[in-house]
Design a protein around this motif. Sequence first.
Motif, PDB file in Angstrom:
ATOM      1  N   ALA A 106      34.705  34.102  36.916  1.00 41.45           N
ATOM      2  CA  ALA A 106      34.503  35.496  37.313  1.00 41.45           C
ATOM      3  C   ALA A 106      33.814  35.597  38.676  1.00 41.45           C
ATOM      4  N   SER A 107      32.866  34.689  38.950  1.00 44.07           N
ATOM      5  CA  SER A 107      32.168  34.691  40.241  1.00 44.07           C
ATOM      6  C   SER A 107      33.127  34.437  41.395  1.00 44.07           C
ATOM      7  N   ILE A 122      36.310  35.165  41.456  1.00 47.21           N
ATOM      8  CA  ILE A 122      37.098  36.386  41.638  1.00 47.21           C
ATOM      9  C   ILE A 122      36.299  37.425  42.419  1.00 47.21           C
ATOM     10  N   MET A 123      35.014  37.600  42.042  1.00 48.60           N
ATOM     11  CA  MET A 123      34.176  38.592  42.726  1.00 48.60           C
ATOM     12  C   MET A 123      33.959  38.232  44.195  1.00 48.60           C
ATOM     13  N   GLY A 124      33.789  36.948  44.484  1.00 51.40           N
ATOM     14  CA  GLY A 124      33.643  36.521  45.871  1.00 51.40           C
ATOM     15  C   GLY A 124      34.886  36.813  46.684  1.00 51.40           C
ATOM     16  N   ALA A 125      36.048  36.500  46.114  1.00 46.58           N
ATOM     17  CA  ALA A 125      37.323  36.751  46.806  1.00 46.58           C
ATOM     18  C   ALA A 125      37.537  38.252  47.022  1.00 46.58           C
ATOM     19  N   CYS A 126      37.207  39.049  46.015  1.00 45.29           N
ATOM     20  CA  CYS A 126      37.364  40.508  46.133  1.00 45.29           C
ATOM     21  C   CYS A 126      36.420  41.087  47.178  1.00 45.29           C
ATOM     22  N   THR A 127      35.206  40.551  47.272  1.00 45.53           N
ATOM     23  CA  THR A 127      34.251  41.028  48.275  1.00 45.53           C
ATOM     24  C   THR A 127      34.791  40.789  49.680  1.00 45.53           C
ATOM     25  N   ILE A 128      35.370  39.618  49.891  1.00 42.71           N
ATOM     26  CA  ILE A 128      36.000  39.326  51.187  1.00 42.71           C
ATOM     27  C   ILE A 128      37.138  40.306  51.451  1.00 42.71           C
ATOM     28  N   ALA A 129      37.985  40.523  50.422  1.00 48.86           N
ATOM     29  CA  ALA A 129      39.138  41.407  50.572  1.00 48.86           C
ATOM     30  C   ALA A 129      38.712  42.834  50.922  1.00 48.86           C
ATOM     31  N   LEU A 130      37.616  43.315  50.309  1.00 48.04           N
ATOM     32  CA  LEU A 130      37.133  44.669  50.589  1.00 48.04           C
ATOM     33  C   LEU A 130      36.712  44.820  52.052  1.00 48.04           C
ATOM     34  N   VAL A 151      37.405  44.158  36.921  1.00 45.83           N
ATOM     35  CA  VAL A 151      37.877  43.262  35.851  1.00 45.83           C
ATOM     36  C   VAL A 151      36.925  42.079  35.690  1.00 45.83           C
ATOM     37  N   ALA A 152      36.482  41.540  36.827  1.00 43.85           N
ATOM     38  CA  ALA A 152      35.647  40.336  36.809  1.00 43.85           C
ATOM     39  C   ALA A 152      34.239  40.597  36.281  1.00 43.85           C
ATOM     40  N   MET A 153      33.739  41.831  36.416  1.00 49.28           N
ATOM     41  CA  MET A 153      32.344  42.117  36.058  1.00 49.28           C
ATOM     42  C   MET A 153      32.017  41.838  34.591  1.00 49.28           C
ATOM     43  N   PRO A 154      32.761  42.410  33.617  1.00 51.08           N
ATOM     44  CA  PRO A 154      32.427  42.109  32.211  1.00 51.08           C
ATOM     45  C   PRO A 154      32.733  40.669  31.826  1.00 51.08           C
ATOM     46  N   ILE A 155      33.707  40.060  32.509  1.00 52.36           N
ATOM     47  CA  ILE A 155      34.000  38.647  32.243  1.00 52.36           C
ATOM     48  C   ILE A 155      32.828  37.778  32.686  1.00 52.36           C
TER      49      ILE A 155
END
Length: 414
Positions: free
Chosen positions: A297-298, A300-308, A326-330
């Motif tokens: 999940a971490s 995914i969150m790192g990749a999404c932060t870059i994408a944002l 999606v990644a947060m509750p996971i």
Amino acid sequence: MNTGNDDRKENWVKNIVLFLSSQTISLFGSSLVQYAIMWYITLTTESGVMMTLYIICGFIPTFLLSPVAGVWADRYNRKMLIIIADGLIAIATLILAILFLMGFDAIWLLFVMAAIRAFGTGIQTPAVGAILPQIVPKDKLTKVNGANGSIQAVIMFVSPMASAALFAMTSIEIIFFIDVITAAIAIVTLLAFVKISVHEKAAEKQTTSYFRDFKEGLQYVNNHDFLKKFFLFFAFFFVLMAPAAFLTPLQVARSFGDDLWRLTAIEIAFSIGMMAGGGMIAAWGGFQNKVKTMTFASLIMGACTIALGIVPVFWIYLVFMALFGVAMPIFNTPTTVILQEKIEEDFLGRVFGVMGMISTSMMPIGMLIFGPIADMIKIEWLLVGTGIFIIILAVFLGRNKVLIEAGKPALKES
């Protein structure tokens, strides 16, 4: 005495449904107010410094109270602590509504309100974290925490739309009053319908001081190598999460437009993602090793932060915001369950109190660093930079032998 086991074995499904229902009702009212205040400040000031001040006011009281609140959660009736916290927040919100109706609507009052709500949260968080293992069998904690995450995501999905509609149609005072009503319903539900026995330590006569109990909690953490590494990871993680968590509404207002529907859309996208993620982790349960689930999940969150920080088109931005959701509750579910499974019941409140201290101190530190910088450089740059570091941190998490050992599944209760 074995009251905790009795609670878990007898009518635990009914109890947890009623308990989570009361918390969901309370969360709905709180979310309405939270969004209304955040948008009010964002649209009125469009200032990174003002947002930073608001966020710091919303965290510092929780940090200061967490050491005491963690001890309270181990010494006293946890259900009553939750009720007291809800009552405190409701009374403060009612006073704020009356002040606004009388024409006292200065921004600083919203900062004071954020501080009072944070004080209540500081009492409530360790108590809620510690009370769930009293109600739920250990082998059902992942499913219940995952389902709870999904329920909360539904509320987070509904509340920004409801808040935006109310914000457009009526005054902010009405939203404050709705929060008071939902808090009252939650308190009555807990008092009248939720049966949770007082845990063993709270039922005994207290022979030690608050300070000694707190010191024992710190010693407990210090004597468990996995807890030290676990909390160190979270200290860095919360600092790096600050821009994605708090500066994205300001980013959207600056880069895509300050329309209220855009601010609503990012919250809805995130909430839809959280609903999906909560359902996913409840049904799937994650990898056998909970730390591997957290690592996944971490990343995914790192990749999404870059994408944002990169995407130039708003609807694509919303897709990555949803994926982040999606990644947060996971991530959150195995994090909570590890503590609930591995920590002795008498120390749960204090361990969650330490966790509260870390989360509430590191987030403001992150905003102290990134908030003022956001008024000097583009928020997109901050998102890309912190996203890269989150991925690096996730790699370290997944390769730490002590944490991997702690993440192994607990034995099922007989």
